[in-house]
Motif scaffolding. Sequence first.
Motif, PDB file in Angstrom:
ATOM      1  N   CYS A  55       0.877  -1.171   0.000  1.00 22.29           N
ATOM      2  CA  CYS A  55       0.000   0.000   0.000  1.00 22.29           C
ATOM      3  C   CYS A  55       0.908   1.212   0.000  1.00 22.29           C
ATOM      4  O   CYS A  55       1.771   1.348   0.870  1.00 22.29           O
ATOM      5  CB  CYS A  55      -0.905   0.026   1.231  1.00 22.29           C
ATOM      6  SG  CYS A  55      -1.813   1.586   1.361  1.00 22.29           S
ATOM      7  N   THR A  56       0.702   2.101  -0.954  1.00 20.76           N
ATOM      8  CA  THR A  56       1.619   3.240  -1.086  1.00 20.76           C
ATOM      9  C   THR A  56       1.186   4.436  -0.232  1.00 20.76           C
ATOM     10  O   THR A  56       1.776   5.509  -0.341  1.00 20.76           O
ATOM     11  CB  THR A  56       1.724   3.684  -2.562  1.00 20.76           C
ATOM     12  OG1 THR A  56       0.411   4.045  -3.016  1.00 20.76           O
ATOM     13  CG2 THR A  56       2.292   2.579  -3.432  1.00 20.76           C
ATOM     14  N   ASP A  57       0.180   4.255   0.606  1.00 19.93           N
ATOM     15  CA  ASP A  57      -0.307   5.351   1.459  1.00 19.93           C
ATOM     16  C   ASP A  57      -0.622   6.594   0.628  1.00 19.93           C
ATOM     17  O   ASP A  57      -0.291   7.717   1.030  1.00 19.93           O
ATOM     18  CB  ASP A  57       0.717   5.686   2.553  1.00 19.93           C
ATOM     19  CG  ASP A  57       0.612   4.741   3.749  1.00 19.93           C
ATOM     20  OD1 ASP A  57      -0.490   4.528   4.256  1.00 19.93           O
ATOM     21  OD2 ASP A  57       1.666   4.199   4.156  1.00 19.93           O
ATOM     22  N   CYS A  58      -1.240   6.373  -0.553  1.00 23.45           N
ATOM     23  CA  CYS A  58      -1.490   7.512  -1.453  1.00 23.45           C
ATOM     24  C   CYS A  58      -2.797   8.233  -1.136  1.00 23.45           C
ATOM     25  O   CYS A  58      -3.040   9.321  -1.656  1.00 23.45           O
ATOM     26  CB  CYS A  58      -1.477   7.051  -2.912  1.00 23.45           C
ATOM     27  SG  CYS A  58      -2.909   6.050  -3.344  1.00 23.45           S
ATOM     28  N   ARG A 104       9.898   5.929   2.824  1.00 25.21           N
ATOM     29  CA  ARG A 104       9.465   6.494   1.534  1.00 25.21           C
ATOM     30  C   ARG A 104       9.355   8.018   1.601  1.00 25.21           C
ATOM     31  O   ARG A 104       8.351   8.560   2.016  1.00 25.21           O
ATOM     32  CB  ARG A 104       8.128   5.858   1.141  1.00 25.21           C
ATOM     33  CG  ARG A 104       8.214   4.346   0.998  1.00 25.21           C
ATOM     34  CD  ARG A 104       6.858   3.704   0.880  1.00 25.21           C
ATOM     35  NE  ARG A 104       6.044   3.894   2.059  1.00 25.21           N
ATOM     36  CZ  ARG A 104       4.821   3.406   2.210  1.00 25.21           C
ATOM     37  NH1 ARG A 104       4.265   2.707   1.252  1.00 25.21           N
ATOM     38  NH2 ARG A 104       4.158   3.612   3.323  1.00 25.21           N
ATOM     39  N   THR A 135       5.118   9.877   0.880  1.00 23.37           N
ATOM     40  CA  THR A 135       3.758   9.373   0.657  1.00 23.37           C
ATOM     41  C   THR A 135       2.755  10.492   0.940  1.00 23.37           C
ATOM     42  O   THR A 135       3.060  11.464   1.645  1.00 23.37           O
ATOM     43  CB  THR A 135       3.460   8.206   1.612  1.00 23.37           C
ATOM     44  OG1 THR A 135       3.485   8.713   2.948  1.00 23.37           O
ATOM     45  CG2 THR A 135       4.457   7.072   1.454  1.00 23.37           C
ATOM     46  N   SER A 136       1.563  10.297   0.432  1.00 20.46           N
ATOM     47  CA  SER A 136       0.499  11.270   0.708  1.00 20.46           C
ATOM     48  C   SER A 136       0.232  11.346   2.204  1.00 20.46           C
ATOM     49  O   SER A 136      -0.065  12.405   2.743  1.00 20.46           O
ATOM     50  CB  SER A 136      -0.791  10.853  -0.002  1.00 20.46           C
ATOM     51  OG  SER A 136      -0.558  10.649  -1.365  1.00 20.46           O
ATOM     52  N   LEU A 137       0.349  10.195   2.860  1.00 21.89           N
ATOM     53  CA  LEU A 137       0.086  10.160   4.303  1.00 21.89           C
ATOM     54  C   LEU A 137       1.071  11.058   5.059  1.00 21.89           C
ATOM     55  O   LEU A 137       0.703  11.741   6.011  1.00 21.89           O
ATOM     56  CB  LEU A 137       0.197   8.711   4.808  1.00 21.89           C
ATOM     57  CG  LEU A 137      -0.299   8.461   6.223  1.00 21.89           C
ATOM     58  CD1 LEU A 137      -1.817   8.606   6.329  1.00 21.89           C
ATOM     59  CD2 LEU A 137       0.115   7.072   6.702  1.00 21.89           C
ATOM     60  N   ASN A 154       0.351  12.834  -5.471  1.00 21.57           N
ATOM     61  CA  ASN A 154       0.324  12.265  -4.116  1.00 21.57           C
ATOM     62  C   ASN A 154       0.534  13.354  -3.064  1.00 21.57           C
ATOM     63  O   ASN A 154      -0.100  13.358  -2.014  1.00 21.57           O
ATOM     64  CB  ASN A 154       1.411  11.199  -3.964  1.00 21.57           C
ATOM     65  CG  ASN A 154       0.970   9.860  -4.534  1.00 21.57           C
ATOM     66  OD1 ASN A 154      -0.221   9.655  -4.790  1.00 21.57           O
ATOM     67  ND2 ASN A 154       1.909   8.964  -4.747  1.00 21.57           N
TER      68      ASN A 154
END
Lengths: 110, 420
Positions: free
Chosen positions: A65-68, B252, B310-312, B343
């Motif tokens: 899961c790329t956490d996008c 990331r 990441t977007s998070l 993102n």
Amino acid sequence: MTKRLVFETMGGATIEIDLEKCKKCDSKACVEACNKPHMGSILGLDENGMPQLVLDEAKVNRGACTDCLACELDCELYGNKALKITLEMPDLDRHLKVLKEKGENVVYWE
Amino acid sequence: MARLLEYEGKELFSKANINIPQGKATDNLKEAQKIAEEIGYPVMVKAQIYQGNRGKIGAIKSAKDPGELQQVVTNLLDSKIGSLNVDKILIEKKMLFEKEFYLGITSNPATRQPALIFSDAGGMDIEELAQSQPEKIITQSIDISEGLYDYQARDALRKCSTVKNKELVRTADIASKLYRIYRENDCKLVEINPLVVDEDGNIIAADARVDIDDDAVWRNPDLGLASAEEAGDRPATYLETEAGRIDEGDHRGSAHFVQIDPDGSYAKEIGKISIGYNTVGTGCGLTLLDEVVPLGYYPVNFCDTSGNPTSLKMYAATKIIFSQPIIKGYIFVTGVAAQLLDNTARGIIKALKELYPDTGGKPNIPCVFVFRGRSDDIALKLFEEHGISDSPMVKMMGRKATERDAARAFDDLYKQWISG
């Protein structure tokens, strides 16, 4: 009992999908979003056309899961608001609590 | 800042069998009195704050009896020294000593090796001493593949003519132990200043400074430190420790956040308007600073979210920046980024929607968003789709915008907002 699909991501978020709401969703926008280029492609549809993980949870949690956040944002716009991503931020909560106790404000409370 | 307080450093020393004065840390008068009774008067009362030269700024006092102790502790506990709150004090037996040394192990960027530093002029600021009497300082590089053996430490200390016999042997032993602390805890600096020789010839660490490599905090959970960016001599704020968690366990991309002016007092002092600040790339951040500051704005934080986070991560960073209590605007600018800016945008959008649920993410302060680079068109489109771009408080800009354009756009927006 409401059926839910819940899993955790590498970034520490919890993704929760309310599958009851998904029954009334025609778009399954979350699955579409997840399978666009550069996305994780961890969500697919099961035999009943409901969202499911297509990889095991351990792989999802290790970074598949790329956490996008695209699943949540697209579900909100084009789906049935069935998907929620939460991230615990305990020190942010503590900071806000201290501000409240002091009677101070942050801009989004005004 | 990953740094231990004196009493925490001394706990490490004690575990490594380095002598420390009798004493204990506390946060209340009652316990302070109990500790003093146990160790006996006179005692030293030392404020546990991240600050050097504590003796000179009234953070270390002595007390010869219970009456004096009550007065000193009452004055010191919960007081403010500079900008630092005194939440804890260390009560220690007051020592009589004959000599004071400086002993430290630090990372030397010039040699890319650890270095043993020793001086027989302890108790003084080592940087000042290096300027005024450099001949008083002995430095020896340490090969990390070998470590620091006692004999190597003894050889180094022999260069100092005033340290001899048992003193030399005992100090060298402490240097070896200090080196092990440095290595085992991923330290940048382990320092004892002063290392004192008492009347009986015992060598005791009268102070302790232990700085940990910020990027290695996660490897040392036993130290109980929070990951946070270097923020000078003050402890990390809650927002900084929260930001420190963003990259923990997730390689990331990165988010580096530090509060330059946590309470906005400096911005106020220089007559600037406090703003929240986030850039993709530090160079872009610095260039933008050159543009916004002359227009009258001062970023109270610095934040770089780059390396394709990441977007998070973007979501968390944006929530943190908006949670600073004193900001009157927000600027987000990317350098010409190779990272996936769609993102990046998703993280910001989710944060805004949560912070402003009643308006669907439309902020109530002037905000400029500049997306330049990979997927910048998608990023701009996402802001449109989510209905944030058409907010009167928002200016969206694309790859043709410069940092100057961004600063001027923010200035225009701010002036419109203020005029009402």
